[in-house]
Design a protein around this motif. Sequence first.
Motif, PDB file in Angstrom:
ATOM      1  N   LYS A 102       0.846  -1.198   0.000  1.00 28.21           N
ATOM      2  CA  LYS A 102       0.000   0.000   0.000  1.00 28.21           C
ATOM      3  C   LYS A 102       0.875   1.240   0.000  1.00 28.21           C
ATOM      4  CE  LYS A 102      -2.799  -2.259   3.068  1.00 28.21           C
ATOM      5  NZ  LYS A 102      -2.699  -2.533   4.374  1.00 28.21           N
ATOM      6  N   GLY A 103       0.394   2.291  -0.626  1.00 26.50           N
ATOM      7  CA  GLY A 103       1.048   3.597  -0.573  1.00 26.50           C
ATOM      8  C   GLY A 103       2.511   3.551  -0.973  1.00 26.50           C
ATOM      9  N   LYS A 104       3.334   4.157  -0.134  1.00 22.83           N
ATOM     10  CA  LYS A 104       4.762   4.274  -0.459  1.00 22.83           C
ATOM     11  C   LYS A 104       5.440   2.918  -0.597  1.00 22.83           C
ATOM     12  CE  LYS A 104       6.458   6.892   2.779  1.00 22.83           C
ATOM     13  NZ  LYS A 104       7.402   7.732   3.537  1.00 22.83           N
ATOM     14  N   ARG A 105       4.924   1.923   0.147  1.00 25.63           N
ATOM     15  CA  ARG A 105       5.578   0.608   0.119  1.00 25.63           C
ATOM     16  C   ARG A 105       5.313  -0.132  -1.179  1.00 25.63           C
ATOM     17  NH1 ARG A 105       4.493   0.528   5.733  1.00 25.63           N
ATOM     18  NH2 ARG A 105       6.449   1.011   6.780  1.00 25.63           N
ATOM     19  N   SER A 106       4.383   0.369  -1.997  1.00 31.97           N
ATOM     20  CA  SER A 106       4.173  -0.286  -3.291  1.00 31.97           C
ATOM     21  C   SER A 106       5.229   0.169  -4.298  1.00 31.97           C
ATOM     22  CB  SER A 106       2.773   0.014  -3.818  1.00 31.97           C
ATOM     23  OG  SER A 106       2.664   1.395  -4.119  1.00 31.97           O
ATOM     24  N   GLU A 107       5.970   1.216  -3.946  1.00 32.83           N
ATOM     25  CA  GLU A 107       6.990   1.732  -4.860  1.00 32.83           C
ATOM     26  C   GLU A 107       8.363   1.139  -4.588  1.00 32.83           C
ATOM     27  OE1 GLU A 107       6.455   5.762  -3.875  1.00 32.83           O
ATOM     28  OE2 GLU A 107       4.615   5.966  -5.054  1.00 32.83           O
ATOM     29  N   ARG A 142       2.679  -4.264  -6.152  1.00 29.52           N
ATOM     30  CA  ARG A 142       4.013  -3.641  -6.089  1.00 29.52           C
ATOM     31  C   ARG A 142       4.413  -3.108  -7.459  1.00 29.52           C
ATOM     32  NH1 ARG A 142       5.935  -4.309  -1.144  1.00 29.52           N
ATOM     33  NH2 ARG A 142       4.870  -5.940   0.020  1.00 29.52           N
ATOM     34  N   LYS A 143       4.657  -1.812  -7.510  1.00 34.13           N
ATOM     35  CA  LYS A 143       4.962  -1.180  -8.800  1.00 34.13           C
ATOM     36  C   LYS A 143       6.392  -1.484  -9.240  1.00 34.13           C
ATOM     37  CE  LYS A 143       1.696   2.503  -7.873  1.00 34.13           C
ATOM     38  NZ  LYS A 143       1.699   3.467  -6.783  1.00 34.13           N
ATOM     39  N   ASP A 144       7.333  -1.549  -8.296  1.00 36.30           N
ATOM     40  CA  ASP A 144       8.718  -1.845  -8.711  1.00 36.30           C
ATOM     41  C   ASP A 144       8.815  -3.240  -9.333  1.00 36.30           C
ATOM     42  OD1 ASP A 144       8.219  -2.978  -6.237  1.00 36.30           O
ATOM     43  OD2 ASP A 144      10.174  -2.487  -5.374  1.00 36.30           O
ATOM     44  N   PRO A 201      10.766  -1.095  -1.206  1.00 35.32           N
ATOM     45  CA  PRO A 201      10.806  -1.562   0.185  1.00 35.32           C
ATOM     46  C   PRO A 201      11.481  -0.518   1.087  1.00 35.32           C
ATOM     47  CG  PRO A 201      12.332  -2.835  -1.188  1.00 35.32           C
ATOM     48  CD  PRO A 201      11.607  -1.892  -2.098  1.00 35.32           C
ATOM     49  N   ASP A 202      11.123  -0.556   2.368  1.00 38.21           N
ATOM     50  CA  ASP A 202      11.698   0.403   3.328  1.00 38.21           C
ATOM     51  C   ASP A 202      13.222   0.401   3.319  1.00 38.21           C
ATOM     52  OD1 ASP A 202       9.161   0.987   4.105  1.00 38.21           O
ATOM     53  OD2 ASP A 202       9.198  -0.211   5.942  1.00 38.21           O
ATOM     54  N   VAL A 203      13.804  -0.797   3.233  1.00 36.23           N
ATOM     55  CA  VAL A 203      15.273  -0.866   3.303  1.00 36.23           C
ATOM     56  C   VAL A 203      15.910  -0.123   2.128  1.00 36.23           C
ATOM     57  CG1 VAL A 203      15.562  -2.920   4.747  1.00 36.23           C
ATOM     58  CG2 VAL A 203      15.223  -3.186   2.279  1.00 36.23           C
ATOM     59  N   TRP A 204      15.258  -0.166   0.977  1.00 38.33           N
ATOM     60  CA  TRP A 204      15.773   0.578  -0.186  1.00 38.33           C
ATOM     61  C   TRP A 204      15.678   2.085   0.087  1.00 38.33           C
ATOM     62  CZ3 TRP A 204      18.057  -0.374  -4.938  1.00 38.33           C
ATOM     63  CH2 TRP A 204      18.162   0.749  -5.767  1.00 38.33           C
ATOM     64  N   GLY A 218       5.740 -14.683   2.820  1.00 32.67           N
ATOM     65  CA  GLY A 218       6.407 -13.384   2.758  1.00 32.67           C
ATOM     66  C   GLY A 218       7.315 -13.207   1.557  1.00 32.67           C
ATOM     67  N   ALA A 219       7.248 -14.133   0.584  1.00 35.43           N
ATOM     68  CA  ALA A 219       8.189 -14.085  -0.539  1.00 35.43           C
ATOM     69  C   ALA A 219       7.827 -13.037  -1.585  1.00 35.43           C
ATOM     70  CB  ALA A 219       8.291 -15.458  -1.207  1.00 35.43           C
ATOM     71  N   THR A 220       6.569 -12.527  -1.544  1.00 33.28           N
ATOM     72  CA  THR A 220       6.203 -11.521  -2.543  1.00 33.28           C
ATOM     73  C   THR A 220       6.554 -10.113  -2.062  1.00 33.28           C
ATOM     74  OG1 THR A 220       3.948 -11.516  -1.659  1.00 33.28           O
ATOM     75  CG2 THR A 220       4.354 -12.865  -3.605  1.00 33.28           C
ATOM     76  N   ASN A 221       7.227 -10.019  -0.910  1.00 34.77           N
ATOM     77  CA  ASN A 221       7.705  -8.731  -0.416  1.00 34.77           C
ATOM     78  C   ASN A 221       9.231  -8.691  -0.557  1.00 34.77           C
ATOM     79  OD1 ASN A 221       8.524  -6.534   1.066  1.00 34.77           O
ATOM     80  ND2 ASN A 221       7.073  -6.875   2.741  1.00 34.77           N
ATOM     81  N   PRO A 222       9.749  -7.802  -1.422  1.00 33.93           N
ATOM     82  CA  PRO A 222      11.197  -7.813  -1.691  1.00 33.93           C
ATOM     83  C   PRO A 222      12.032  -7.546  -0.442  1.00 33.93           C
ATOM     84  CG  PRO A 222      10.179  -5.834  -2.604  1.00 33.93           C
ATOM     85  CD  PRO A 222       9.060  -6.727  -2.159  1.00 33.93           C
ATOM     86  N   GLN A 223      11.438  -6.843   0.512  1.00 36.43           N
ATOM     87  CA  GLN A 223      12.182  -6.562   1.735  1.00 36.43           C
ATOM     88  C   GLN A 223      12.553  -7.847   2.471  1.00 36.43           C
ATOM     89  OE1 GLN A 223      11.723  -2.884   3.732  1.00 36.43           O
ATOM     90  NE2 GLN A 223      10.774  -3.970   5.426  1.00 36.43           N
ATOM     91  N   ASN A 224      11.639  -8.818   2.438  1.00 36.43           N
ATOM     92  CA  ASN A 224      11.924 -10.089   3.115  1.00 36.43           C
ATOM     93  C   ASN A 224      13.047 -10.850   2.417  1.00 36.43           C
ATOM     94  OD1 ASN A 224       9.935  -9.622   5.014  1.00 36.43           O
ATOM     95  ND2 ASN A 224       8.347 -10.554   3.750  1.00 36.43           N
ATOM     96  N   ILE A 225      13.107 -10.743   1.096  1.00 35.81           N
ATOM     97  CA  ILE A 225      14.176 -11.428   0.353  1.00 35.81           C
ATOM     98  C   ILE A 225      15.513 -10.732   0.600  1.00 35.81           C
ATOM     99  CG2 ILE A 225      15.048 -11.901  -1.981  1.00 35.81           C
ATOM    100  CD1 ILE A 225      12.245 -12.713  -2.766  1.00 35.81           C
ATOM    101  N   ILE A 226      15.492  -9.390   0.565  1.00 35.97           N
ATOM    102  CA  ILE A 226      16.717  -8.634   0.823  1.00 35.97           C
ATOM    103  C   ILE A 226      17.230  -8.920   2.240  1.00 35.97           C
ATOM    104  CG2 ILE A 226      17.627  -6.293   1.151  1.00 35.97           C
ATOM    105  CD1 ILE A 226      15.649  -5.453  -1.164  1.00 35.97           C
ATOM    106  N   ASN A 227      16.327  -8.889   3.216  1.00 36.17           N
ATOM    107  CA  ASN A 227      16.744  -9.152   4.600  1.00 36.17           C
ATOM    108  C   ASN A 227      17.194 -10.593   4.809  1.00 36.17           C
ATOM    109  OD1 ASN A 227      16.370  -6.532   5.392  1.00 36.17           O
ATOM    110  ND2 ASN A 227      14.354  -6.867   6.306  1.00 36.17           N
TER     111      ASN A 227
END
Lengths: 194, 204
Positions: free
Chosen positions: A108-113, B107-109, A115-118, B22-31
């Motif tokens: 949702k929102g900013k996180r769709s663009e 996810r747009k990215d 990830p936070d770590v990026w 949680g695999a469709t969230n890139p943050q989880n893969i990066i972490n």
Amino acid sequence: MNIRLPWLLGGILLGVVTLFAVMLVKPVGVSTQFVVLDAMVWDMVAPDTIVENPDNAKGYGSENAYLNKSGGKYAANAKNPLNYSFVFVIAMIAGAGLSALLGGDKAKGKRSEMPDVWRKRFGPSKSKRYIAAFASGFFVLFGARLAGGCTSGHMMSGIMQTSLSGYLFFVAAFAIGTPLAIIVYRGAGKGELS
Amino acid sequence: MTIVILAIIIGLAFGFTLNRIGATNPQNIINMLRLTDLRLFKSIAFGIGLSSVLLFGGMAIGLIDPAHLSVKSAYIGVIIGGGIFGAGFAIGGYCPGTSLGAAAVGRKDALFFIAGGLLGAFAYMLSYGWIKTTFLLDKIAGGKVTLAVSGNDKYDALFSSFSGTTLALILGVAFMAFAWFLPNEISEKPKNDKANIAKASNKA
């Protein structure tokens, strides 16, 4: 509500699904379908990219050596999208979407663009993230095709069958991926955990 | 037709699972790759171990047909391609399957990753004719080989004098135990954090 399964439950579900795939049809795999979609588009833009070829085991062939290999398997699949592997990937996309609709992880929102770590490491620029994502995609799929598979085909299905190739892919991917991720995202925290 | 229905059911279940681990969230893969949050790795390793035990157990009692196995060839390109894959995996936080799932959850990215992926696969298609002439497709240890005897004659086993079922069970249980004993999360060293906050603020 906890949208993400505890790791153990998630692992059991993953193991059972990949087992059922082998038991009922064949091991799961995704990256080949990027080639099949490319071939469909290519054949649409330039008809005759894929032609009927009775000499090939699958009945189709191409002047492109990759599409023509393995008895014209990729060429045939691009001509007949209703084959198991292509439909599997379309259904996989729907399955992820369905899970999100039923309370699973969604962006949702900013996180769709990004990830936070990026964002923490490289700032809020959308174009920077999108360019990096595009380049990553190029590397990942080129690498996966050179390797003949990706996380699903090599790592999960491969190691499950004790394939040597699965182990080689797994070690190579993490040998590069882990140090690189540690260096690139150093000091980025963990972001919001889901 | 049955095969298409099976594709839909298995595909739906696989996509659903990718999202729930949680695999469709890139943050989880990066972490996961940074070794700061290992839960996703634990799920994958446990899943691999469990499916392997059930697969070889199922084949041993005749419940699963070894003809369904599909072993990929081992060659130099698996290692080099795996490394190239690993680089994009680390930066982007997506692999081919999870990028498609991530696009479906908004996810747009991921859309940019997929576009890059289609181009990367196309680049490989165009270079394959040349790649074929290089050492990159040279087989390793005979190519389509497994560690454990699988009962499918198409694939030779590296440890052929060993009981395939026993070896696969040992490997499978080892994967599950590894997943079990790994910690869920590892904190970044505070020392590194400080140094990097300083570095980041210098940049800004």
